[in-house]
Write a protein that holds these residues in place. Structure first.
Motif, short mmCIF file in Angstrom:
data_model
loop_
_atom_site.label_atom_id
_atom_site.label_comp_id
_atom_site.label_asym_id
_atom_site.label_seq_id
_atom_site.Cartn_x
_atom_site.Cartn_y
_atom_site.Cartn_z
N LEU A 22 0.84 -1.20 0.00
CA LEU A 22 0.00 0.00 0.00
C LEU A 22 0.87 1.25 0.00
O LEU A 22 1.98 1.25 0.56
CB LEU A 22 -0.91 0.01 1.23
CG LEU A 22 -1.92 -1.15 1.33
CD1 LEU A 22 -2.54 -1.21 2.72
CD2 LEU A 22 -3.00 -1.01 0.26
N GLN A 23 0.35 2.32 -0.60
CA GLN A 23 1.10 3.58 -0.66
C GLN A 23 0.14 4.74 -0.54
O GLN A 23 -0.96 4.74 -1.10
CB GLN A 23 1.87 3.68 -1.98
CG GLN A 23 2.74 4.92 -2.08
CD GLN A 23 3.69 4.87 -3.26
OE1 GLN A 23 3.73 3.90 -4.00
NE2 GLN A 23 4.48 5.92 -3.43
N ALA A 24 0.56 5.74 0.21
CA ALA A 24 -0.16 7.00 0.33
C ALA A 24 0.87 8.12 0.25
O ALA A 24 1.56 8.41 1.22
CB ALA A 24 -0.92 7.07 1.65
N GLY A 25 1.02 8.70 -0.93
CA GLY A 25 2.07 9.69 -1.12
C GLY A 25 3.43 9.07 -0.91
O GLY A 25 3.76 8.05 -1.54
N ALA A 26 4.23 9.64 -0.01
CA ALA A 26 5.58 9.13 0.26
C ALA A 26 5.59 8.03 1.31
O ALA A 26 6.64 7.52 1.67
CB ALA A 26 6.48 10.27 0.72
N LEU A 27 4.39 7.65 1.80
CA LEU A 27 4.26 6.61 2.82
C LEU A 27 4.00 5.27 2.17
O LEU A 27 3.11 5.13 1.33
CB LEU A 27 3.11 6.96 3.76
CG LEU A 27 2.97 6.16 5.05
CD1 LEU A 27 4.01 6.62 6.07
CD2 LEU A 27 1.57 6.35 5.62
N THR A 28 4.79 4.24 2.53
CA THR A 28 4.57 2.90 2.00
C THR A 28 4.56 1.89 3.14
O THR A 28 5.22 2.08 4.17
CB THR A 28 5.66 2.49 0.99
OG1 THR A 28 6.92 2.40 1.68
CG2 THR A 28 5.77 3.50 -0.14
#
Length: 633
Positions: A22-28
């Motif tokens: 999963l990814q949210a912007g620069a967050l993985t």
């Protein structure tokens, strides 16, 4: 991956659990079996994991039965929801969970549920894992009473909990900014839902763990039938100007390493029942050429005399030194029990090179604050052992994890060495967590060097699975050889994974200049073969027998590989492993080598001298969990 290849790599055809990336912007992050794996921001690890779990009265962690995930993804975020059920001793906790991430660096993990009957548990709720690399990193603690305190993640491994009564933890990381983990919960007897942190490196985990509830409160406790339980974890990331960031991840300072470094003397564990073991097991040990046997001698066990006689015969056959792990009942004075032990070993014909005595009550784990068993102090047992075995070196320490040694630190006066063991599946048994335990070994060794400076250090017998359970009445049985925490056996031990893990274990400790390392066992579920079949780890142990006590040679390897090298009569030899599930570039492709991989398992499994045979042309890449023995100069 075919079932046959899984069997070669992992010792089981059971596939590893599915991973949802999963990814949210620069967050993985990865989601595996309802638990969050490593969380990164801008490629920097900010958390090693988050999980909601129920632990039973023996600290076992039953797996959750999960319904299919409902997944919503978009370019800038995600939302995942699911239902699950955790069965514990006649009761079950049914729950709903949701995980949400957005591009601003916010992550939410929330769970709500209730038990269908009164459920006894030692822990119920969220745990967060912080990377072991946070050692020395400043952290701001937000407590449940609204307080705020500046602290530091411990460098020398803490025997107890360094942080208490937590509502949130705040750290600053280069390349990321300020990361805040806020934790909200309620528990029976603790409506505030306090969290606290323990130094999980004690058990070999590559992490610090923050969990709901306190180990200083009574446990087990009861989740009442039908009573709702709700908990949530919120992660926020706030970028900061570079000059505002604080960064410190220094490891514990170890004692100076002598130059040139010598490799440890490598040995093998000899658990109880050697007299009843398959003769093929004893033949395997004799074929290894190891220089040390670590013989278990629990004086409480029936038939210990026959086991000790068999151990004496094996030591004579192999010409190996014997270290005896002497477990005494602690029902009589130390002097009485140790004199009786000396007579027992002499009658068996066993003359130990060294003795490590442990009163039986100390095979179990206790909190640093106690209460502790009412027995004579360790120093009295050591003095009695010195008198009973005047010709043997005397060891101090524990026969279990560094946890127990760290919580019951012996006085080094009069000791010839300090010792403990490790295991890789205390808290988690997934493939990644097991390999990550290798990261912690240098930090454990460095902590030992700080706490017992100058005292020789012996480690083991260690293996992936557990020899005994300091945290419950017995070891959970694992007859199906599955990936299972706290188990008495592990399928990966029988496969290429176990061979690569063993190379990585030794390679991680070479710079720490240990005196001796013992691994695995002569027979039983931690043994080196079954019937006529040799496990891959047998050949690793045979190579380590050649390396035992040799001068270590620096080895520059890619980060994807682990290995060690030594100087012998014929030149320099390297033992290298690929500890990953993907093929890796091999820097010695131009040199002939003995390569233990899926393609060579069949001949290697039938020939005890396979690793010592003439090398063959090496591949350009090492396959998953492959091991290679190569002459490099």
């Amino acid at each position: 991956m075919t079932p046959e290849r899984r069997l070669a790599l992992f010792g089981t055809a059971e596939p590893p659990p599915a991973t949802l990336s999963l990814q949210a912007g620069a967050l993985t992050l990865d989601l595996v079996d309802g638990a969050v794996g490593t969380v990164t921001r801008n490629g920097v690890e900010i958390l090693r994991g988050i999980a909601f779990l129920i632990r039973d009265e023996a600290w076992g962690t039953p797996a959750a039965e999960l319904e299919p995930l409902a997944v919503e993804t978009r370019p800038d975020g995600f939302r995942v929801a699911w239902r699950g059920r955790i069965a514990v001793a006649g009761a079950a906790f049914a729950f709903t969970a949701r995980l949400e991430g957005d591009p601003d660096g916010h992550l939410l993990f929330a769970v709500e549920g209730a038990a269908d009957a009164d459920l006894k548990t030692n822990r119920a709720g969220f745990v967060l894992l912080h990377p072991a690399g946070f050692a020395g990193l400043p952290v701001t603690l937000h407590t449940v009473d609204g307080g705020r305190t500046d602290a530091v993640f411990p460098t020398v491994i803490s025997p107890g909990q360094p942080f208490f009564d937590l509502r949130a933890l705040e750290v600053r990381l280069d390349g990321v900014g300020r990361v805040t983990c806020r934790m909200e919960a309620s528990l029976p007897g603790d409506p505030l839902g306090r969290f606290e942190t323990e130094d999980q490196r004690n058990w070999g985990d590559a992490s610090y763990k923050t969990y709901v509830g306190s180990l200083l409160d009574p446990w087990p406790y009861v989740l009442q039938a039908g009573r709702p339980l709700a908990q949530r974890i919120g992660i926020t990331v706030e970028p900061e100007a570079p000059q505002a960031r604080v960064r410190s991840r220094s490891a514990p300072a170890a004692a100076a390493v002598p130059a040139p470094v010598r490799l440890p003397v490598f040995g093998l564990g000899v658990p109880h029942g050697l007299d009843r073991a398959d003769p093929a097991d004893r033949d395997r040990v004799a074929a290894l050429g190891l220089r040390r046997l670590v013989v278990e001698a629990d004086l409480r066990r029936p038939g210990v005399e026959g086991h000790l006689r068999a151990a004496a015969a094996l030591a004579a056959r192999t010409r190996a030194d014997v270290q005896v792990e002497l477990v005494t009942p602690a029902a009589s004075p130390a002097r009485t029990e140790l004199e009786a032990a000396a007579r027992l070993l002499a009658a068996a014909g066993l003359a130990p090179e060294s003795v490590l005595v442990c009163p039986a009550p100390l095979l179990k784990s206790y909190q640093p604050v106690g209460p502790w068993p009412d027995i004579e102090p360790l120093e009295a047992w050591y003095a009695a052992a010195r008198a009973a075995f005047p010709g043997a070196r005397l060891g101090g320490g524990m026969l279990t994890n560094f946890t127990e040694l760290n919580r019951k630190r012996p006085d080094p006066s009069g000791l010839d060495f300090i010792s403990h063991t490790t295991t890789a599946i205390v808290h988690a048994a997934d493939d990644r967590s097991v390999m990550e335990t290798l990261e912690t070994l240098p930090q454990i060794a460095a902590s030992v060097a700080v706490l017992w400076p100058g005292l020789p250090y012996r480690l083991g017998p260690s293996s992936i699975a557990m020899r005994s359970n300091p945290y419950g009445a017995t070891l959970p049985e694992n007859p199906g050889w599955t990936r299972m925490p706290l188990a008495d056996r592990d399928p990966r031990h029988r496969a290429l994974f176990g061979a690569a893990w063993t190379v990585g274990y030794v390679a991680a400790l070479v710079p720490s200049a240990l005196e001796a390392i013992a691994l695995h066992a002569s027979h039983g579920p931690l043994g080196l073969g079954e019937g006529a079949r040799l496990f891959p780890v047998f050949h690793v142990m045979a190579a380590l027998a050649e390396a035992s006590g040799r001068e270590a040679v620096a080895l520059d390897l890619p980060k994807s590989l682990a290995g060690l090298a030594w100087r012998g009569p014929a030149g320099t030899t390297a033992l290298v492993a690929n500890p990953t599930a993907e093929p890796a570039d091999w820097p010695f492709a131009a040199r002939p080598a003995r390569v233990l991989d899926a393609a060579s398992l069949a001949p290697a499994g039938a020939d005890p001298a396979w690793i010592r045979a003439a090398p063959t042309p090496a591949p350009a890449r090492l396959d998953a969990f492959a091991v290679a023995l190569v002459a490099i100069g």
